[in-house]
Design a protein around this motif. Structure first.
Motif, PDB file in Angstrom:
ATOM      1  N   VAL A  33     -25.328  -3.029   6.851  1.00 57.31           N
ATOM      2  CA  VAL A  33     -26.470  -3.468   6.035  1.00 57.31           C
ATOM      3  C   VAL A  33     -26.231  -4.771   5.278  1.00 57.31           C
ATOM      4  CG1 VAL A  33     -27.456  -1.182   5.728  1.00 57.31           C
ATOM      5  CG2 VAL A  33     -25.717  -1.964   4.125  1.00 57.31           C
ATOM      6  N   ALA A  34     -25.051  -5.361   5.393  1.00 60.78           N
ATOM      7  CA  ALA A  34     -24.748  -6.619   4.708  1.00 60.78           C
ATOM      8  C   ALA A  34     -25.234  -6.629   3.258  1.00 60.78           C
ATOM      9  CB  ALA A  34     -25.350  -7.799   5.482  1.00 60.78           C
ATOM     10  N   PRO A  35     -24.611  -5.828   2.386  1.00 63.27           N
ATOM     11  CA  PRO A  35     -25.053  -5.786   0.983  1.00 63.27           C
ATOM     12  C   PRO A  35     -24.883  -7.152   0.318  1.00 63.27           C
ATOM     13  CG  PRO A  35     -23.481  -4.016   1.462  1.00 63.27           C
ATOM     14  CD  PRO A  35     -23.458  -4.950   2.629  1.00 63.27           C
ATOM     15  N   THR A  36     -25.768  -7.457  -0.619  1.00 64.95           N
ATOM     16  CA  THR A  36     -25.644  -8.722  -1.362  1.00 64.95           C
ATOM     17  C   THR A  36     -25.546  -8.409  -2.855  1.00 64.95           C
ATOM     18  OG1 THR A  36     -27.963  -9.085  -1.879  1.00 64.95           O
ATOM     19  CG2 THR A  36     -27.213  -9.792   0.309  1.00 64.95           C
ATOM     20  N   GLU A  37     -25.149  -9.425  -3.623  1.00 62.29           N
ATOM     21  CA  GLU A  37     -25.033  -9.243  -5.076  1.00 62.29           C
ATOM     22  C   GLU A  37     -26.364  -8.850  -5.699  1.00 62.29           C
ATOM     23  OE1 GLU A  37     -23.086 -12.581  -6.943  1.00 62.29           O
ATOM     24  OE2 GLU A  37     -21.484 -12.561  -5.437  1.00 62.29           O
ATOM     25  N   ASN A  38     -27.445  -9.239  -5.075  1.00 63.52           N
ATOM     26  CA  ASN A  38     -28.760  -8.961  -5.656  1.00 63.52           C
ATOM     27  C   ASN A  38     -29.342  -7.609  -5.282  1.00 63.52           C
ATOM     28  OD1 ASN A  38     -28.898 -11.356  -7.070  1.00 63.52           O
ATOM     29  ND2 ASN A  38     -29.557 -12.468  -5.234  1.00 63.52           N
ATOM     30  N   ASP A  39     -28.620  -6.863  -4.474  1.00 62.46           N
ATOM     31  CA  ASP A  39     -29.146  -5.544  -4.116  1.00 62.46           C
ATOM     32  C   ASP A  39     -29.155  -4.608  -5.321  1.00 62.46           C
ATOM     33  OD1 ASP A  39     -29.988  -5.099  -1.395  1.00 62.46           O
ATOM     34  OD2 ASP A  39     -27.954  -5.633  -0.777  1.00 62.46           O
ATOM     35  N   ILE A  40     -30.137  -3.714  -5.296  1.00 64.14           N
ATOM     36  CA  ILE A  40     -30.113  -2.561  -6.194  1.00 64.14           C
ATOM     37  C   ILE A  40     -29.891  -1.361  -5.290  1.00 64.14           C
ATOM     38  CG2 ILE A  40     -31.430  -1.179  -7.829  1.00 64.14           C
ATOM     39  CD1 ILE A  40     -33.070  -3.715  -8.436  1.00 64.14           C
ATOM     40  N   ALA A  41     -28.667  -0.821  -5.353  1.00 70.69           N
ATOM     41  CA  ALA A  41     -28.295   0.242  -4.405  1.00 70.69           C
ATOM     42  C   ALA A  41     -28.448   1.609  -5.051  1.00 70.69           C
ATOM     43  CB  ALA A  41     -26.860   0.039  -3.939  1.00 70.69           C
ATOM     44  N   ILE A  95       0.861  -1.190   0.000  1.00 70.98           N
ATOM     45  CA  ILE A  95       0.000   0.000   0.000  1.00 70.98           C
ATOM     46  C   ILE A  95       0.900   1.244   0.000  1.00 70.98           C
ATOM     47  CG2 ILE A  95      -1.716   1.287   1.348  1.00 70.98           C
ATOM     48  CD1 ILE A  95      -2.795  -1.401   2.363  1.00 70.98           C
ATOM     49  N   SER A  96       0.683   2.129  -0.994  1.00 70.63           N
ATOM     50  CA  SER A  96       1.539   3.316  -1.114  1.00 70.63           C
ATOM     51  C   SER A  96       1.198   4.348  -0.035  1.00 70.63           C
ATOM     52  CB  SER A  96       1.354   3.949  -2.497  1.00 70.63           C
ATOM     53  OG  SER A  96       0.092   4.590  -2.553  1.00 70.63           O
ATOM     54  N   ASP A  97       2.061   5.356   0.099  1.00 62.67           N
ATOM     55  CA  ASP A  97       1.827   6.420   1.082  1.00 62.67           C
ATOM     56  C   ASP A  97       0.493   7.137   0.813  1.00 62.67           C
ATOM     57  OD1 ASP A  97       4.406   5.672   1.727  1.00 62.67           O
ATOM     58  OD2 ASP A  97       5.289   7.677   1.496  1.00 62.67           O
ATOM     59  N   ARG A  98       0.271   7.487  -0.462  1.00 69.74           N
ATOM     60  CA  ARG A  98      -0.961   8.198  -0.812  1.00 69.74           C
ATOM     61  C   ARG A  98      -2.196   7.332  -0.579  1.00 69.74           C
ATOM     62  NH1 ARG A  98      -1.102  12.429  -5.055  1.00 69.74           N
ATOM     63  NH2 ARG A  98      -2.354  11.104  -6.400  1.00 69.74           N
ATOM     64  N   GLN A  99      -2.069   6.044  -0.852  1.00 69.74           N
ATOM     65  CA  GLN A  99      -3.208   5.157  -0.595  1.00 69.74           C
ATOM     66  C   GLN A  99      -3.479   5.049   0.907  1.00 69.74           C
ATOM     67  OE1 GLN A  99      -1.717   1.718  -2.646  1.00 69.74           O
ATOM     68  NE2 GLN A  99      -2.742   2.258  -4.558  1.00 69.74           N
ATOM     69  N   ALA A 100      -2.386   4.991   1.691  1.00 73.28           N
ATOM     70  CA  ALA A 100      -2.528   4.791   3.136  1.00 73.28           C
ATOM     71  C   ALA A 100      -3.343   5.921   3.777  1.00 73.28           C
ATOM     72  CB  ALA A 100      -1.151   4.698   3.787  1.00 73.28           C
ATOM     73  N   VAL A 101      -3.149   7.129   3.276  1.00 73.86           N
ATOM     74  CA  VAL A 101      -3.855   8.256   3.887  1.00 73.86           C
ATOM     75  C   VAL A 101      -5.363   8.158   3.609  1.00 73.86           C
ATOM     76  CG1 VAL A 101      -3.722   9.976   2.046  1.00 73.86           C
ATOM     77  CG2 VAL A 101      -3.524  10.709   4.401  1.00 73.86           C
ATOM     78  N   MET A 102      -5.748   7.328   2.637  1.00 71.57           N
ATOM     79  CA  MET A 102      -7.162   7.146   2.299  1.00 71.57           C
ATOM     80  C   MET A 102      -7.841   6.051   3.117  1.00 71.57           C
ATOM     81  SD  MET A 102      -7.684   9.421   0.040  1.00 71.57           S
ATOM     82  CE  MET A 102      -9.289   8.932  -0.580  1.00 71.57           C
ATOM     83  N   VAL A 103      -7.111   5.390   3.996  1.00 78.19           N
ATOM     84  CA  VAL A 103      -7.745   4.324   4.785  1.00 78.19           C
ATOM     85  C   VAL A 103      -8.912   4.886   5.604  1.00 78.19           C
ATOM     86  CG1 VAL A 103      -7.447   2.654   6.666  1.00 78.19           C
ATOM     87  CG2 VAL A 103      -5.707   2.818   4.863  1.00 78.19           C
ATOM     88  N   GLU A 104      -8.676   6.008   6.290  1.00 79.02           N
ATOM     89  CA  GLU A 104      -9.744   6.543   7.165  1.00 79.02           C
ATOM     90  C   GLU A 104     -11.030   6.845   6.407  1.00 79.02           C
ATOM     91  OE1 GLU A 104     -12.337   9.046   9.538  1.00 79.02           O
ATOM     92  OE2 GLU A 104     -11.412   9.603   7.648  1.00 79.02           O
ATOM     93  N   PRO A 105     -10.982   7.579   5.265  1.00 80.68           N
ATOM     94  CA  PRO A 105     -12.259   7.810   4.569  1.00 80.68           C
ATOM     95  C   PRO A 105     -12.976   6.513   4.167  1.00 80.68           C
ATOM     96  CG  PRO A 105     -10.473   9.095   3.538  1.00 80.68           C
ATOM     97  CD  PRO A 105      -9.878   8.381   4.696  1.00 80.68           C
ATOM     98  N   PHE A 106     -12.192   5.496   3.797  1.00 78.65           N
ATOM     99  CA  PHE A 106     -12.854   4.231   3.453  1.00 78.65           C
ATOM    100  C   PHE A 106     -13.424   3.516   4.678  1.00 78.65           C
ATOM    101  CE2 PHE A 106     -10.870   4.654  -0.710  1.00 78.65           C
ATOM    102  CZ  PHE A 106     -11.828   4.092  -1.542  1.00 78.65           C
ATOM    103  N   THR A 107     -12.913   3.823   5.893  1.00 76.86           N
ATOM    104  CA  THR A 107     -13.516   3.179   7.069  1.00 76.86           C
ATOM    105  C   THR A 107     -14.950   3.658   7.280  1.00 76.86           C
ATOM    106  OG1 THR A 107     -12.712   4.824   8.698  1.00 76.86           O
ATOM    107  CG2 THR A 107     -11.315   2.875   8.291  1.00 76.86           C
ATOM    108  N   ILE A 108     -15.255   4.868   6.811  1.00 71.36           N
ATOM    109  CA  ILE A 108     -16.632   5.363   6.915  1.00 71.36           C
ATOM    110  C   ILE A 108     -17.537   4.491   6.048  1.00 71.36           C
ATOM    111  CG2 ILE A 108     -18.144   7.382   6.672  1.00 71.36           C
ATOM    112  CD1 ILE A 108     -15.772   7.905   8.587  1.00 71.36           C
ATOM    113  N   ALA A 109     -17.058   4.206   4.821  1.00 71.45           N
ATOM    114  CA  ALA A 109     -17.825   3.336   3.926  1.00 71.45           C
ATOM    115  C   ALA A 109     -17.911   1.918   4.485  1.00 71.45           C
ATOM    116  CB  ALA A 109     -17.180   3.321   2.540  1.00 71.45           C
ATOM    117  N   ALA A 110     -16.842   1.473   5.132  1.00 77.33           N
ATOM    118  CA  ALA A 110     -16.861   0.128   5.725  1.00 77.33           C
ATOM    119  C   ALA A 110     -17.874   0.067   6.861  1.00 77.33           C
ATOM    120  CB  ALA A 110     -15.467  -0.241   6.237  1.00 77.33           C
ATOM    121  N   ASN A 111     -17.997   1.170   7.575  1.00 73.96           N
ATOM    122  CA  ASN A 111     -18.974   1.196   8.672  1.00 73.96           C
ATOM    123  C   ASN A 111     -20.405   1.205   8.139  1.00 73.96           C
ATOM    124  OD1 ASN A 111     -18.565   1.407  11.694  1.00 73.96           O
ATOM    125  ND2 ASN A 111     -20.268   2.821  11.369  1.00 73.96           N
ATOM    126  N   VAL A 112     -20.619   2.011   7.095  1.00 70.03           N
ATOM    127  CA  VAL A 112     -21.948   2.080   6.465  1.00 70.03           C
ATOM    128  C   VAL A 112     -22.331   0.708   5.918  1.00 70.03           C
ATOM    129  CG1 VAL A 112     -23.145   2.970   4.409  1.00 70.03           C
ATOM    130  CG2 VAL A 112     -21.864   4.544   5.882  1.00 70.03           C
TER     131      VAL A 112
END
Ligand code: NAI
Ligand code: MN
Ligand code: ZN
Length: 339
Positions: free
Chosen positions: A156-164, A135-152
């Motif tokens: 809701v346990a999305p599935t392949e059949n969802d229409i989001a 994981i590059s330096d620039r990618q590493a700084v993006m971990v926190e914003p993606f944790t918000i998406a991981a929390n969201v």
């Protein structure tokens, strides 16, 4: 060392501060790169009700451990790390049910206590996560914003059949699109925003369809296609959205809200109960750093797609001003603190 300090609303200074010594249990990090988030701008402008001043802002940052305090056992100088800004007590009710993000004595780095827009910062060892070489330096700084998406998405346990359906193609909407497509393989992800340039980013992040609701009605668009979303995520956070989402949702759908508006919004119980909808809310992240680091390692998400600018930290005012005024061209704006 130099730190970016909001002394009071609308007063940002780069201050000389003494190099902090790590307390027992803390590590000191030499910050390399940090990311600017909407909440940094809100603290700068005096729009964050939780902020106290003066404050070193910044909760998205990556760096190298350069000193450790007494009784630090699992971290060493020289390690590449990111920091979970959520500091929790571990014993209150929310902490014991897996929601340290709403700990009754919640402390958020860069909000309630000094954060990462600084050449050095000390933080609790338990909030620090090592970054693998892939994981590059620039990618590493993006971990926190993606944790918000991981929390969201984790709620809701999305599935392949969802229409989001995702409202908003800012950093929060785009990280969520990437998680839904890359991690959960959701079949259909539709993104709605009012800015075409952001919708183009949503496409680049994997959205199947995008639509501009400044130009036409979302309800009509979905009706024409015969689509009723089974999963709706409000990453635009206008107070009118929840009631629209309730109307558009499929029976048995899940809706996630993540906004902090204090304006009332009108919703009708029948709209929720009649379809037995489930409404979730999501704040910050609950121990999602390991999850996101794994996503990045396995290349399920592509954080580089969100980064549009990088400035030297001494240009922080230019960087925040651009971030605030140009949503067409800006998504994630980074600050470099050291090479
Ligand atoms: P942003 O301002 O960059 O993105 C919001 C996007 O929504 C913009 O592209 C805007 O054009 C669009 N938008 C606004 N109203 C809309 C509407 N009615 N319909 C469709 N699109 C609309 O903000 P960012 O950083 O992506 O954050 C989004 C929201 O999430 C903010 O309100 C922020 O406060 C909230 N947030 C919540 C967190 C949480 O943990 N709950 C964490 C981070 C942000
Ligand atoms: Mn953030
Ligand atoms: Zn707690």
């Amino acid at each position: 060392m130099e730190s970016i300090v909001i002394q009071q609303p609308n007063k940002l200074c780069i201050e000389q501060r003494p190099l902090p010594l790590p307390e027992p249990g803390d590590v000191r990090i030499k910050v390399k790169i940090a990311g600017i988030c909407g909440s940094d701008s809100h603290i700068y402008r005096g729009h964050n009700p939780f902020a106290q001043y003066p404050r070193v802002i910044g909760h998205e940052f990556y760096g190298i451990i350069d000193a450790v305090g007494e009784s630090v056992e699992n971290k060493r100088a020289g390690e590449r790390v990111v920091v979970d800004p959520v500091i929790s007590c571990g014993v209150c009710y929310p902490c014991t049910v897996g929601k340290p993000n709403v700990c009754t004595s919640l402390t958020v780095l860069g909000v309630h206590r000094d954060g990462g827009f600084s050449e050095y910062v000390t933080v609790p060892e338990s909030n620090v996560y090592c970054i693998p070489d892939s994981i590059s330096d620039r990618q590493a700084v993006m971990v926190e914003p993606f944790t918000i998406a991981a929390n969201v998405t984790g709620q809701v346990a999305p599935t392949e059949n969802d229409i989001a359906l995702i409202y908003g193609a800012g950093p929060m909407g785009l990280t969520t699109v990437q998680a839904l497509k890359g991690v959960y393989q959701v079949k259909t992800v539709i993104v709605v925003d009012r800015i075409d340039a952001r919708l183009a980013m949503a496409k680049a992040c994997g959205a199947d369809e995008t639509m501009n609701n400044a130009r036409r009605s979302l309800a009509e668009y979905l009706a024409q296609k015969g689509i009723r979303p089974t999963l709706i995520i409000d990453a635009a956070c206008h107070p009118t959205i929840l009631s629209e989402a309730i109307g558009l949702a499929s029976p048995a759908a899940r809706i996630v809200i993540m906004g902090f508006s204090s304006d009332p919004c009108q919703i009708i119980q029948q709209g929720i109960t009649g379809k037995e909808l489930t409404i979730f809310s999501s704040r910050l992240n609950a121990h999602k750093f390991p999850t996101v680091i794994e996503w990045m390692q396995n290349k399920l998400i592509d954080p580089d797609k969100l980064i549009t600018h990088q400035f030297d930290y001494r240009q922080v005012i230019d960087a925040i001003t651009l971030f605030e005024t140009d949503q067409q061209s800006c998504c994630k704006v980074l600050l470099t603190f050291s090479a």
